[in-house]
Design a protein around this motif. Structure first.
Motif, PDB file in Angstrom:
ATOM      1  N   ASP A 279       0.845  -1.188   0.000  1.00 37.12           N
ATOM      2  CA  ASP A 279       0.000   0.000   0.000  1.00 37.12           C
ATOM      3  C   ASP A 279       0.879   1.236   0.000  1.00 37.12           C
ATOM      4  O   ASP A 279       1.400   1.634   1.015  1.00 37.12           O
ATOM      5  CB  ASP A 279      -0.918  -0.011   1.220  1.00 37.12           C
ATOM      6  CG  ASP A 279      -1.901   1.136   1.197  1.00 37.12           C
ATOM      7  OD1 ASP A 279      -1.888   1.909   0.226  1.00 37.12           O
ATOM      8  OD2 ASP A 279      -2.681   1.240   2.150  1.00 37.12           O
TER       9      ASP A 279
ATOM     10  N   HIS B 286      -3.480   0.568  -3.071  1.00 36.75           N
ATOM     11  CA  HIS B 286      -4.807  -0.020  -2.905  1.00 36.75           C
ATOM     12  C   HIS B 286      -5.485   0.590  -1.694  1.00 36.75           C
ATOM     13  O   HIS B 286      -4.846   1.247  -0.882  1.00 36.75           O
ATOM     14  CB  HIS B 286      -4.701  -1.544  -2.751  1.00 36.75           C
ATOM     15  CG  HIS B 286      -3.790  -1.953  -1.628  1.00 36.75           C
ATOM     16  ND1 HIS B 286      -2.479  -2.280  -1.839  1.00 36.75           N
ATOM     17  CD2 HIS B 286      -4.003  -2.069  -0.304  1.00 36.75           C
ATOM     18  CE1 HIS B 286      -1.915  -2.599  -0.686  1.00 36.75           C
ATOM     19  NE2 HIS B 286      -2.820  -2.475   0.265  1.00 36.75           N
TER      20      HIS B 286
ATOM     21  N   ILE C  47     -12.927  -3.152  -2.554  1.00 35.16           N
ATOM     22  CA  ILE C  47     -11.521  -2.789  -2.647  1.00 35.16           C
ATOM     23  C   ILE C  47     -11.227  -2.173  -4.011  1.00 35.16           C
ATOM     24  O   ILE C  47     -11.880  -2.496  -5.002  1.00 35.16           O
ATOM     25  CB  ILE C  47     -10.583  -3.986  -2.381  1.00 35.16           C
ATOM     26  CG1 ILE C  47     -10.855  -5.128  -3.354  1.00 35.16           C
ATOM     27  CG2 ILE C  47     -10.691  -4.449  -0.944  1.00 35.16           C
ATOM     28  CD1 ILE C  47      -9.901  -6.304  -3.254  1.00 35.16           C
ATOM     29  N   GLU C  48     -10.261  -1.289  -4.019  1.00 36.90           N
ATOM     30  CA  GLU C  48      -9.761  -0.693  -5.246  1.00 36.90           C
ATOM     31  C   GLU C  48      -8.248  -0.862  -5.248  1.00 36.90           C
ATOM     32  O   GLU C  48      -7.612  -0.817  -4.192  1.00 36.90           O
ATOM     33  CB  GLU C  48     -10.113   0.791  -5.312  1.00 36.90           C
ATOM     34  CG  GLU C  48     -11.583   1.068  -5.404  1.00 36.90           C
ATOM     35  CD  GLU C  48     -11.911   2.548  -5.433  1.00 36.90           C
ATOM     36  OE1 GLU C  48     -11.000   3.379  -5.181  1.00 36.90           O
ATOM     37  OE2 GLU C  48     -13.076   2.880  -5.692  1.00 36.90           O
ATOM     38  N   ALA C  49      -7.682  -1.055  -6.432  1.00 36.22           N
ATOM     39  CA  ALA C  49      -6.231  -1.180  -6.561  1.00 36.22           C
ATOM     40  C   ALA C  49      -5.798  -0.518  -7.857  1.00 36.22           C
ATOM     41  O   ALA C  49      -6.592  -0.417  -8.804  1.00 36.22           O
ATOM     42  CB  ALA C  49      -5.825  -2.649  -6.550  1.00 36.22           C
TER      43      ALA C  49
ATOM     44  N   CYS D 228      -1.423  -4.542 -10.756  1.00 35.80           N
ATOM     45  CA  CYS D 228      -2.749  -4.183 -10.261  1.00 35.80           C
ATOM     46  C   CYS D 228      -3.419  -5.387  -9.585  1.00 35.80           C
ATOM     47  O   CYS D 228      -4.022  -5.258  -8.518  1.00 35.80           O
ATOM     48  CB  CYS D 228      -3.601  -3.648 -11.409  1.00 35.80           C
ATOM     49  SG  CYS D 228      -5.207  -3.012 -10.914  1.00 35.80           S
TER      50      CYS D 228
ATOM     51  N   GLU E 291      -1.850  -5.935  -6.224  1.00 33.29           N
ATOM     52  CA  GLU E 291      -2.357  -4.935  -5.282  1.00 33.29           C
ATOM     53  C   GLU E 291      -3.755  -5.301  -4.796  1.00 33.29           C
ATOM     54  O   GLU E 291      -4.093  -5.079  -3.631  1.00 33.29           O
ATOM     55  CB  GLU E 291      -2.371  -3.544  -5.916  1.00 33.29           C
ATOM     56  CG  GLU E 291      -1.014  -2.929  -6.086  1.00 33.29           C
ATOM     57  CD  GLU E 291      -0.339  -2.505  -4.790  1.00 33.29           C
ATOM     58  OE1 GLU E 291      -1.030  -2.322  -3.765  1.00 33.29           O
ATOM     59  OE2 GLU E 291       0.897  -2.338  -4.816  1.00 33.29           O
ATOM     60  N   ALA E 292      -4.577  -5.864  -5.676  1.00 30.67           N
ATOM     61  CA  ALA E 292      -5.934  -6.281  -5.272  1.00 30.67           C
ATOM     62  C   ALA E 292      -5.876  -7.360  -4.197  1.00 30.67           C
ATOM     63  O   ALA E 292      -6.666  -7.346  -3.247  1.00 30.67           O
ATOM     64  CB  ALA E 292      -6.725  -6.757  -6.490  1.00 30.67           C
TER      65      ALA E 292
ATOM     66  N   ALA F 259      -4.946  -5.689  -0.966  1.00 28.33           N
ATOM     67  CA  ALA F 259      -6.075  -4.915  -0.459  1.00 28.33           C
ATOM     68  C   ALA F 259      -7.077  -5.820   0.247  1.00 28.33           C
ATOM     69  O   ALA F 259      -7.584  -5.481   1.322  1.00 28.33           O
ATOM     70  CB  ALA F 259      -6.754  -4.158  -1.598  1.00 28.33           C
TER      71      ALA F 259
ATOM     72  N   SER G 132      -6.233  -0.062 -13.236  1.00 27.94           N
ATOM     73  CA  SER G 132      -6.941   0.005 -11.973  1.00 27.94           C
ATOM     74  C   SER G 132      -8.039  -1.059 -11.954  1.00 27.94           C
ATOM     75  O   SER G 132      -8.461  -1.546 -12.991  1.00 27.94           O
ATOM     76  CB  SER G 132      -7.546   1.397 -11.725  1.00 27.94           C
ATOM     77  OG  SER G 132      -8.506   1.694 -12.717  1.00 27.94           O
TER      78      SER G 132
END
Length: 153
Positions: free
Chosen positions: A6, A21, A32-34, A42, A45-46, A49, A146
């Protein structure tokens, strides 16, 4: 190779090349957003998250390295499959990813997970049980890639 984490702010003022994220408010589940420079980062990152929504893995060292290979599929399918795999490993093996590396592999995804036992992390929220397909999105944006996804807990 990419190791996630993060590094984002609240998503405002995002710059090209940044990754990160966050969790966003959702009435019933976990949203969740990444974001990252490419699809693979990406996706990593998800995963991070989703983990941060239920566990504090800061300062936790991995006890094993696992590898997941996801076959060529649409971006939505890869996102859902990867998060489903993490949920499966939580339920079946009690494994929690501490860090994630993801690389493209023939249209699919080659993922390396640094994991530890669920008992070795502080549980801070409801453990996810399923990926919700409604309002899932992943794709290129002006800064890279994203995604946003809802996870049932």
């Amino acid at each position: 190779m990419f190791m996630g984490g993060d590094r984002g702010d609240d998503g405002q003022g995002r710059q090209t090349g940044e990754c990160g994220h966050r969790a966003v408010p959702h009435p019933e589940h976990i949203r969740i957003e990444a974001w990252a420079t490419c699809r693979e980062h990406c996706l990593a990152e998800a995963v991070l998250a989703m983990v941060e929504c239920f566990a504090d893995v800061s300062g936790v060292r991995p006890t094993a390295m696992d590898r997941v290979r996801l076959a060529e599929a649409s971006d939505d399918d890869l996102l859902a499959s990867l998060l489903d795999e993490i949920i499966f490993r939580l339920e079946e093996y009690g494994q929690v990813p501490v860090d994630v590396e993801a690389d493209e592999a023939d249209g699919g995804l080659d993922v390396r997970l640094a994991v530890t036992g669920l008992a070795d992390v502080e549980i801070t929220g409801a453990v996810p049980t399923a990926v919700v397909w409604n309002e899932m999105r992943i794709g290129p944006d002006p800064y890279g890639w994203s995604c946003a996804v809802t996870v049932a807990a």
